[in-house]
Scaffold this motif. Structure first.
Motif, PDB file in Angstrom:
ATOM      1  N   ALA A 374       0.847  -1.198   0.000  1.00 43.50           N
ATOM      2  CA  ALA A 374       0.000   0.000   0.000  1.00 43.50           C
ATOM      3  C   ALA A 374       0.880   1.245   0.000  1.00 43.50           C
ATOM      4  O   ALA A 374       2.058   1.201   0.348  1.00 43.50           O
ATOM      5  N   LYS A 375       0.314   2.375  -0.388  1.00 41.13           N
ATOM      6  CA  LYS A 375       1.070   3.630  -0.427  1.00 41.13           C
ATOM      7  C   LYS A 375       1.144   4.238   0.969  1.00 41.13           C
ATOM      8  O   LYS A 375       0.144   4.285   1.692  1.00 41.13           O
ATOM      9  N   ASP A 376       2.345   4.699   1.345  1.00 40.90           N
ATOM     10  CA  ASP A 376       2.496   5.383   2.617  1.00 40.90           C
ATOM     11  C   ASP A 376       2.215   6.870   2.437  1.00 40.90           C
ATOM     12  O   ASP A 376       1.751   7.313   1.376  1.00 40.90           O
ATOM     13  N   PRO A 381       5.248   2.705  -2.226  1.00 42.53           N
ATOM     14  CA  PRO A 381       4.710   1.440  -1.703  1.00 42.53           C
ATOM     15  C   PRO A 381       5.490   0.991  -0.464  1.00 42.53           C
ATOM     16  O   PRO A 381       6.710   1.107  -0.403  1.00 42.53           O
ATOM     17  N   VAL A 382       4.792   0.480   0.509  1.00 45.14           N
ATOM     18  CA  VAL A 382       5.431   0.004   1.732  1.00 45.14           C
ATOM     19  C   VAL A 382       6.104  -1.333   1.435  1.00 45.14           C
ATOM     20  O   VAL A 382       5.449  -2.283   1.017  1.00 45.14           O
ATOM     21  N   PRO A 383       7.432  -1.445   1.651  1.00 47.91           N
ATOM     22  CA  PRO A 383       8.106  -2.726   1.402  1.00 47.91           C
ATOM     23  C   PRO A 383       7.915  -3.695   2.563  1.00 47.91           C
ATOM     24  O   PRO A 383       7.529  -3.304   3.662  1.00 47.91           O
ATOM     25  N   ALA A 384       8.182  -4.969   2.302  1.00 46.28           N
ATOM     26  CA  ALA A 384       8.185  -5.946   3.390  1.00 46.28           C
ATOM     27  C   ALA A 384       9.423  -5.720   4.248  1.00 46.28           C
ATOM     28  O   ALA A 384      10.467  -5.279   3.762  1.00 46.28           O
ATOM     29  N   ALA A 389       8.595   1.058   9.139  1.00 46.05           N
ATOM     30  CA  ALA A 389       7.149   0.858   9.244  1.00 46.05           C
ATOM     31  C   ALA A 389       6.851   0.120  10.546  1.00 46.05           C
ATOM     32  O   ALA A 389       7.108  -1.078  10.660  1.00 46.05           O
ATOM     33  N   ASP A 390       6.350   0.829  11.520  1.00 43.06           N
ATOM     34  CA  ASP A 390       6.067   0.243  12.826  1.00 43.06           C
ATOM     35  C   ASP A 390       4.807   0.886  13.382  1.00 43.06           C
ATOM     36  O   ASP A 390       4.872   1.750  14.255  1.00 43.06           O
ATOM     37  N   PRO A 391       3.613   0.512  12.865  1.00 49.29           N
ATOM     38  CA  PRO A 391       2.377   1.140  13.346  1.00 49.29           C
ATOM     39  C   PRO A 391       2.256   1.030  14.856  1.00 49.29           C
ATOM     40  O   PRO A 391       2.453  -0.041  15.432  1.00 49.29           O
TER      41      PRO A 391
END
Length: 771
Positions: A374-376, A381-384, A389-391
């Motif tokens: 998904a787009k940040d 795009p958010v990579p694996a 990325a730490d919601p």
């Protein structure tokens, strides 16, 4: 030398009232309070007054607020409107204030939720913690002001939607920003003196923002509902979702089947990364394009590959680094590759233990796999495995969804579309804006791991979410490991259960996974047989292996294929000289000399040639030219020249990788000890404050009066309050029942735990007879 005068501490009236109310609670009620508010026992409270003071602390009140449901917040709004933080309010007035919104039973349930967290206290008259005014998730008046329009009114929502649709882009962007957060913002333009042409005053004038004070604005409920797509309005009645019922044994069996499939896919993924490590982006993580290539090569959905990568990283089965050996096309990048811990996991034959490692890693996973791709906020795009990325709420959201299911009876399930409403009602401060996409993703991931099946929580899932060991439950649900396969005429092998470790190692060499689940299907082909021969198997050995592991007859087509591959595979053998080539047929060697002149081959016999190049390089060039050859050692035995799987060092465990149990799961034994000490301190305080009864006043230890008091208490079976210094030099207070004094040591019994207590007399500073 004169001592300092005794100091009488001043006690907040609210704390004094709460302290008296807490002192009247039962031990079970106090243990339940401390379990739900663990910050109150960071240091054991020395009395009910200390406990009350801590419970009224602003930060502690805010922490406790996340546990309140909508019904409790409704009662809280009524208490705020009635100024219960200033003076006690009759329960009848609270019911009357909310009569147009909720039944009396719902109001009483809400008040019970506040009492359970010591945010309000009293029975017929209620008092409120002053800091509780700050924790209401909506504006005061939403429920208690009958003149306010209902935000759930379709006409109100339609008018709001129309106003928002006509906004200028900058005004809409400001509302969207507030909607993505808690709905409250700080700005200097909130005051009446702000220029009217600025965005915030314009939104205030249009009714699309509410002014809280001169520096704070808030989204009105209808605006929030339109922007977020979540329901408007507040209902104080607990939702009553429809439950479906399944046989718990069938639920557990379905979960075990899903767990087996995930274990099989995880093994395949780790082996693939061992041969083809995934390059990382410069900013970290595995890019969407690389994910797509990996998913295509494995013939899996991208979202499932993303989930397995994230879990493998959290379980430290893969890590970022420079793998050894380096990939063939190495460009100096950092790669995601299996760690040394992956070898232990792959080689294990206890599927329940391997599953438990993955399940615990997923539950504590600090990232959201469903957001990959998904787009940040920047549009990329958010990579694996994105390190950035730490919601913040993902772990809480994951546990919250499973906790709702854990509250149902075994085998009972809720529809996925009912869960968001129930979550929003249960924890409005945390989940008021929880997207349905998050709930759906959590259920999907839990189902893949066998924690949820047919919409219900499995027994291993129930144990995991309640911080118990799920290993035994999963071991009982999994089928027994098998040591055989069922060979089919279409050249597939069906494994009717989890294979034992020895069989699994053979299957990975003899075939490739075609489908997984309770029964795994492997496909046999010429390339898999050739790989087995490269590893040292001969034709006769392969015939024997298939006959040994299969409970069904070996298909004739497989026998012919093995012989055909072996005939072509073993015609040419390569050995060391620089290296040498040997063939049984001179014609085969002659064809090879013509096909690969770049190898610099020189014939030294009709069936032997030598090359100055290394053996592995000669084999690679021969394979590129379509010549099937095998390596041999000095004795003529076949050598397995496959490169070892790539590995990176196992990453060090970080704080986010460590699972921390829910604070609500504190040890009850320890909490009861805290309560017992608190009771003792209260009794000591009452005893030292009482003068008049014989022995009622405190007596300094060390004198004849103290010895006489201890002896009399032992004779009469009375309890005493001791103040003594322990071995660490700390002053302790406790209630004991003296038994006797021997050799300068007081022997006594703890009336709470019934344990024997011994205290050296020289360590006792004060003795007080208590009732």
């Amino acid at each position: 030398m004169t001592g300092f005068p005794a100091r009488t501490p001043t006690i907040d009236p609210a704390a004094a009232g709460l302290a008296a109310w807490l002192a009247a609670r039962s031990d079970d009620e106090l243990v339940a309070l401390l379990r739900r508010r663990p910050d109150l026992t960071t240091a054991p409270p020395k009395s009910s007054a200390v406990l009350a003071t801590r419970a009224l602390g602003r930060m502690s009140v805010h922490r406790a607020a996340d546990q309140l449901d909508t019904g409790a917040f409704g009662a809280l709004e009524a208490l705020i409107a009635l100024s219960a933080d200033v003076q006690p309010v009759p329960v009848a007035r609270v019911r009357e204030t909310l009569a147009h919104r909720a039944a009396a039973a719902d109001v009483d349930a809400g008040l019970g939720g506040l009492r359970a967290l010591a945010l309000a206290w009293g029975e017929t008259e209620i008092e409120l913690a002053p800091a509780a005014r700050e924790i209401l998730p909506w504006q005061v008046g939403l429920l208690t002001d009958p003149s306010r329009p209902d935000p759930a009114d379709p006409a109100v929502l339609a008018a709001t939607r129309e106003e928002i649709a006509g906004l200028e882009p900058d005004l809409r962007a400001l509302l969207d920003t507030l909607a993505r957060g808690p709905g409250v913002g700080r700005t200097r333009d909130a005051g009446p003196a702000a220029p009217a042409d600025r965005p915030v005053p314009r939104l205030l004038a249009a009714g699309l923002l509410d002014r809280v004070d001169d520096q704070t604005v808030r989204l009105p409920e209808p605006v929030r509902a339109v922007l977020t797509g979540t329901p408007a309005g507040v209902s104080l009645a607990r939702p009553r979702p429809t439950e479906t019922v399944a046989d718990p044994a069938e639920v557990d069996a379905a979960g075990a089947g899903a767990a087996l499939e995930t274990l099989g896919r995880k093994r395949t993924l780790l082996r693939r990364l061992g041969t083809e490590p995934a390059p990382e982006l410069r900013t970290g993580g595995v890019g969407v394009r690389e994910l797509g290539r990996l998913a295509k090569s494995l013939d899996w959905p991208v979202d499932r590959v993303s989930l397995l990568l994230e879990i493998a990283s959290a379980a430290r089965l893969i890590g970022a680094g420079r793998p050894e050996p380096a990939p063939a096309d190495d460009t100096g990048e950092t790669y995601q590759a299996p760690t040394s811990g992956a070898d232990e996991w792959l080689g294990g034959d206890d599927d329940a233990a391997r599953w438990a490692l993955l399940a615990r890693a997923w539950l504590a996973l600090p990232r959201a796999p469903h957001l990959i791709g998904a787009k940040d906020d920047t549009g990329r795009p958010v990579p694996a495995l994105d390190p950035h990325a730490d919601p913040a709420t993902v772990v809480f959201d994951r546990r919250a969804v499973l906790t709702v299911l854990a509250g149902l009876q075994p085998g009972h399930a809720l529809a996925a579309d009912q869960l968001p409403e129930l979550l929003r009602w249960r924890r409005p401060r945390r989940h008021a804006r929880l997207p349905e996409q998050t709930v759906t993703a959590v259920l999907s991931e839990a189902a893949a791991l066998g924690l949820v099946a047919r919409g219900a929580l499995t027994e291993p899932g129930r144990l995991l979410i309640t911080d118990h060991d799920p290993y035994a439950a999963m071991a009982a649900a999994l089928p027994e490991p098998v040591d055989h396969v069922l060979l089919q005429a279409d050249l597939t092998m069906i494994v009717p259960g989890p294979p034992i470790a020895e069989l699994a190692a053979r299957l990975d060499l003899l075939g490739e996974v075609e489908s997984t689940g309770p029964a795994t299907v492997y496909r046999i082909g010429e390339h898999t047989l050739r790989a087995a021969m490269d590893a040292g198997y001969g034709a006769e050995e392969l015939h024997g292996v298939f006959a040994e592991i299969s409970r069904t007859p070996v298909p004739q087509s497989l026998t012919f294929m093995i012989d055909d591959v072996a005939r072509r595979h073993g015609r040419l053998r390569v050995g060391y000289a620089g290296c040498f080539l040997r063939a049984d047929d001179p014609a085969v060697l002659a064809e090879t000399l013509t096909a690969v002149p770049e190898l610099g081959l020189r014939t030294i016999a009709p069936t032997v040639a030598v090359s100055p190049l290394e053996l592995a390089l000669v084999l690679d060039r021969l394979a590129e030219a379509g010549v099937a050859a095998v390596g041999e050692d000095a004795s003529g035995a076949v050598i397995d020249l496959r490169p070892p799987p790539a590995r990176v060092p196992t990453p060090r465990r970080t704080r986010t990788a460590v699972h921390r149990p829910d604070p609500g799961r504190a040890d009850d034994t320890a909490l009861r000890e805290v309560v017992a000490a608190l009771r003792a301190a209260d009794r000591i305080a009452r005893a030292t404050a009482t003068d008049g009864e014989a022995g009622g006043a405190a007596v300094r230890a060390g004198g004849a009066q103290a010895m006489e008091l201890l002896t009399r208490a032992a004779r009469l079976g009375r309890a005493v309050a001791l103040e003594h210094v322990d071995a660490a030099g700390k002053v302790r207070h406790r209630i004991v029942e003296p038994v006797g004094i021997t050799a300068g040591v007081l022997s006594a019994r703890d009336p709470v735990t019934d344990a024997a207590v011994e205290v050296a007399l020289h360590r006792i500073t004060t003795v007080t007879l208590v009732d």
